[in-house]
Design an enzyme around this catalytic site. Structure first.
Site, PDB file in Angstrom:
ATOM      1  N   LYS A  13     -38.173 -36.682 -51.535  1.00  0.00           N
ATOM      2  CA  LYS A  13     -36.567 -36.157 -51.670  1.00  0.00           C
ATOM      3  C   LYS A  13     -36.106 -36.449 -52.935  1.00  0.00           C
ATOM      4  CE  LYS A  13     -36.454 -34.839 -46.917  1.00  0.00           C
ATOM      5  NZ  LYS A  13     -35.887 -35.437 -45.631  1.00  0.00           N
ATOM      6  N   ASN A  52     -27.304 -28.739 -35.103  1.00  0.00           N
ATOM      7  CA  ASN A  52     -27.830 -29.848 -35.103  1.00  0.00           C
ATOM      8  C   ASN A  52     -26.674 -30.927 -34.401  1.00  0.00           C
ATOM      9  OD1 ASN A  52     -26.519 -31.262 -37.224  1.00  0.00           O
ATOM     10  ND2 ASN A  52     -27.598 -29.656 -38.483  1.00  0.00           N
ATOM     11  N   LYS A  63     -35.889 -33.425 -55.127  1.00  0.00           N
ATOM     12  CA  LYS A  63     -34.376 -32.643 -55.461  1.00  0.00           C
ATOM     13  C   LYS A  63     -33.961 -33.003 -56.731  1.00  0.00           C
ATOM     14  CE  LYS A  63     -34.254 -32.209 -50.435  1.00  0.00           C
ATOM     15  NZ  LYS A  63     -33.111 -31.552 -49.412  1.00  0.00           N
ATOM     16  N   ASP A  86     -31.655 -26.094 -41.760  1.00  0.00           N
ATOM     17  CA  ASP A  86     -32.686 -25.707 -42.871  1.00  0.00           C
ATOM     18  C   ASP A  86     -32.827 -24.297 -42.534  1.00  0.00           C
ATOM     19  OD1 ASP A  86     -33.221 -28.043 -44.269  1.00  0.00           O
ATOM     20  OD2 ASP A  86     -34.388 -28.663 -42.773  1.00  0.00           O
ATOM     21  N   LYS A  90     -23.446  -9.070 -28.400  1.00  0.00           N
ATOM     22  CA  LYS A  90     -23.833 -10.393 -27.681  1.00  0.00           C
ATOM     23  C   LYS A  90     -25.396  -9.750 -27.133  1.00  0.00           C
ATOM     24  CE  LYS A  90     -23.436 -13.048 -23.537  1.00  0.00           C
ATOM     25  NZ  LYS A  90     -23.201 -13.227 -22.318  1.00  0.00           N
ATOM     26  N   PHE A  93     -28.802 -37.574 -48.695  1.00  0.00           N
ATOM     27  CA  PHE A  93     -29.321 -38.288 -47.637  1.00  0.00           C
ATOM     28  C   PHE A  93     -30.988 -37.925 -47.220  1.00  0.00           C
ATOM     29  CE2 PHE A  93     -25.815 -41.067 -45.723  1.00  0.00           C
ATOM     30  CZ  PHE A  93     -25.098 -40.888 -46.832  1.00  0.00           C
TER      31      PHE A  93
HETATM   32  N1  CTP Z   1     -29.888 -30.553 -47.639  1.00  0.00           N
HETATM   33  C1  CTP Z   1     -29.453 -29.747 -48.227  1.00  0.00           C
HETATM   34  N2  CTP Z   1     -29.495 -28.384 -48.172  1.00  0.00           N
HETATM   35  C2  CTP Z   1     -30.531 -28.177 -47.156  1.00  0.00           C
HETATM   36  C3  CTP Z   1     -31.104 -28.975 -46.280  1.00  0.00           C
HETATM   37  C4  CTP Z   1     -30.558 -30.488 -46.753  1.00  0.00           C
HETATM   38  O1  CTP Z   1     -28.450 -29.840 -49.117  1.00  0.00           O
HETATM   39  N3  CTP Z   1     -30.874 -26.952 -46.843  1.00  0.00           N
HETATM   40  C5  CTP Z   1     -29.449 -32.039 -48.072  1.00  0.00           C
HETATM   41  C6  CTP Z   1     -28.877 -32.941 -47.219  1.00  0.00           C
HETATM   42  O2  CTP Z   1     -27.282 -32.799 -47.213  1.00  0.00           O
HETATM   43  C7  CTP Z   1     -29.373 -34.379 -47.478  1.00  0.00           C
HETATM   44  C8  CTP Z   1     -30.743 -33.982 -48.171  1.00  0.00           C
HETATM   45  O3  CTP Z   1     -30.580 -32.794 -48.364  1.00  0.00           O
HETATM   46  O4  CTP Z   1     -28.338 -35.043 -48.600  1.00  0.00           O
HETATM   47  C9  CTP Z   1     -31.855 -34.264 -47.140  1.00  0.00           C
HETATM   48  O5  CTP Z   1     -31.628 -33.822 -45.991  1.00  0.00           O
HETATM   49  P1  CTP Z   1     -32.718 -33.625 -45.030  1.00  0.00           P
HETATM   50  O6  CTP Z   1     -32.620 -33.015 -43.528  1.00  0.00           O
HETATM   51  O7  CTP Z   1     -33.164 -35.108 -44.606  1.00  0.00           O
HETATM   52  O8  CTP Z   1     -34.160 -33.100 -45.716  1.00  0.00           O
HETATM   53  P2  CTP Z   1     -34.419 -31.819 -45.738  1.00  0.00           P
HETATM   54  O9  CTP Z   1     -34.256 -31.570 -47.309  1.00  0.00           O
HETATM   55  O10 CTP Z   1     -34.252 -30.710 -44.899  1.00  0.00           O
HETATM   56  O11 CTP Z   1     -36.001 -31.714 -45.656  1.00  0.00           O
HETATM   57  P3  CTP Z   1     -37.012 -31.910 -44.591  1.00  0.00           P
HETATM   58  O12 CTP Z   1     -36.669 -30.985 -43.604  1.00  0.00           O
HETATM   59  O13 CTP Z   1     -38.587 -32.087 -45.157  1.00  0.00           O
HETATM   60  O14 CTP Z   1     -37.103 -33.360 -43.881  1.00  0.00           O
END
Ligand code: CTP
Length: 398
Positions: A338, A209, A342, A279, A289, A324
């Site tokens: 969240k 990302n 969480k 995610d 490859k 975050f």
């Molecule tokens: N986070 C994490 N592990 C993941 C995804 C996210 O620890 N696999 C943590 C990030 O470091 C951040 C928080 O979760 O502190 C929220 O991340 P964000 O990308 O906004 O949310 P997601 O949990 O991915 O939820 P969504 O995809 O529904 O927005």
């Protein structure tokens, strides 16, 4: 970093004097007003005019120089500084500071100053290793003076060893830490995650990302400034320099980050999860490859562990966890979900669509969500925002 602050820079007679000119610029770029005091031997290497031109202020060298602006100039300058930095610092000024000798403008000014002090030694290895210098540095540490250790490398005298002035960016960080007087994280261990994760698809490709890591690196920097005794920065791949004094744990994938976080968590008082964790990851990683072939390519993705949720589940009583939420819609509602789902103590919510927020930039706009409500903060630098977040998180620590 230094907006509205005055830095008094003491420059002594080391070949590294030319680097002090560059240091002035680095301070100014970050908003500081810099005043320079030089010793006579420093002036043998680089003339005061260089520093006067850079700073726009008269450079003080002689104690009895007649000056119509300030009657007792060494006292006036000593009072003005938010921080007093001696860089480069010779064995001689270190010895004088350790003994309280005030026999020229710089040693008198530094003796009169009550602000935080930072010393960056630069000298020949033999002089640095000499027990007298080491004892004097210990004495200064005992006085509360911060010392930025010199680096190892080729020295001007041709010797190889410890003695070269620390990197300027490390000096900038150390100056920021020294200048930050309130230390609500004193004695605490902080773990910060930062950057993107990368999920391999084959030996040459990955899914990732746009995170640059900036928010997390500023978090780590601010945690050190606020007095944390140890800051561990678990970082995915970024182009950023490690903040001075941080313990770096480089990782690549979400699962590597997960192991690093779970290993560091038991020793931590505070965990800040600023990383943009991927995610999903490809269900399988090809050994070779993947060839382009004729048609398109469909990749199966599987879910990565939610590290924040796992850390919240594994935490011990008293540990504070900040997460975050980066959203493109329904910022507060999504962030609140969240926080609750969480189990974090605070969620820092930022909207990708807001001007001044998001990936890479210097500023951010965030709302802080806790069990007691939402606080919307104005647009500010990521460093200033980090301080705000950490002050509130420190207040939640027992
Ligand atoms: N986070 C994490 N592990 C993941 C995804 C996210 O620890 N696999 C943590 C990030 O470091 C951040 C928080 O979760 O502190 C929220 O991340 P964000 O990308 O906004 O949310 P997601 O949990 O991915 O939820 P969504 O995809 O529904 O927005």
């Amino acid at each position: 970093m230094f907006e509205g602050k005055t830095i008094v820079l003491g420059v002594t007679g080391s070949i590294a004097v030319y680097k002090a000119a560059e240091l002035v610029r680095e301070y100014q770029k970050r908003g500081a007003d810099v005043h320079v005091v030089m010793t006579r031997s420093a002036c043998e290497f680089v003339g005061p005019v260089t520093f006067e031109t850079l700073t726009g202020h008269k450079v003080s060298v002689e104690t009895f120089d007649r000056n119509f602006q300030w009657n007792v100039q060494h006292v006036a300058l000593a009072k003005r500084g938010d921080v007093f930095v001696i860089a480069p610092a010779t064995a001689n000024i270190i010895a004088k500071m350790a003994s309280g000798i005030a026999d020229d403008m710089l040693s008198s000014t530094v003796l009169a100053a009550r602000c935080p002090k930072l010393v960056a030694p630069a000298m020949n290895t033999g002089m640095y290793d000499n027990p007298a210098t080491q004892r004097n540095l210990e004495t200064l540490r005992g006085f509360g003076v911060q010392i930025v250790e010199p680096g190892v490398g080729m020295l001007a005298c041709g010797d190889e060893g410890r003695g070269r002035l620390a990197d300027l960016e490390d000096l900038v960080d150390a100056t920021y830490y020294a200048m930050t007087v309130q230390k609500p994280l004193a004695g605490r261990r902080v773990v910060v995650t930062a950057g993107p994760t990368r999920e391999a698809l084959d030996p040459v490709r990955y899914v990732s990302n746009h995170s640059t890591g900036r928010m997390g690196y500023e978090m780590a920097r601010a945690a050190l400034a606020l007095g944390a005794r140890e800051v561990t920065l678990i970082s995915g791949p970024t182009a950023l320099r490690a903040p001075y004094g941080v313990r770096m744990v480089p990782v690549v994938s979400a699962r590597e980050m997960e192991s690093a976080v779970l290993a560091a968590l038991p020793q931590a008082d505070l965990l800040v999860k600023a990383a943009a964790v991927g995610d999903f990851r490809p269900a399988s990683v090809a050994d070779q490859k993947i060839k382009k072939g004729e048609g398109g390519l469909t990749v199966d993705l599987v879910k990565n562990p939610d590290i924040l949720a796992e850390a919240c589940a594994a935490r011990q009583p008293g540990q504070v966890i900040v997460g975050f939420a980066m959203e493109t819609q329904d910022l507060i509602a999504n962030a609140r979900a969240k926080l609750e789902k969480k189990g974090a103590d605070m969620i820092v919510a930022n909207s990708l669509t807001e001007e001044g927020a998001g990936f890479g930039g210097e500023t951010n706009v965030a709302s802080l969500l806790t069990a007691s409500g939402v606080e919307k903060l104005p647009k500010m630098s990521k460093l200033a925002l980090s301080e705000e977040i950490l002050r509130r998180a420190a207040g939640m620590l027992r």
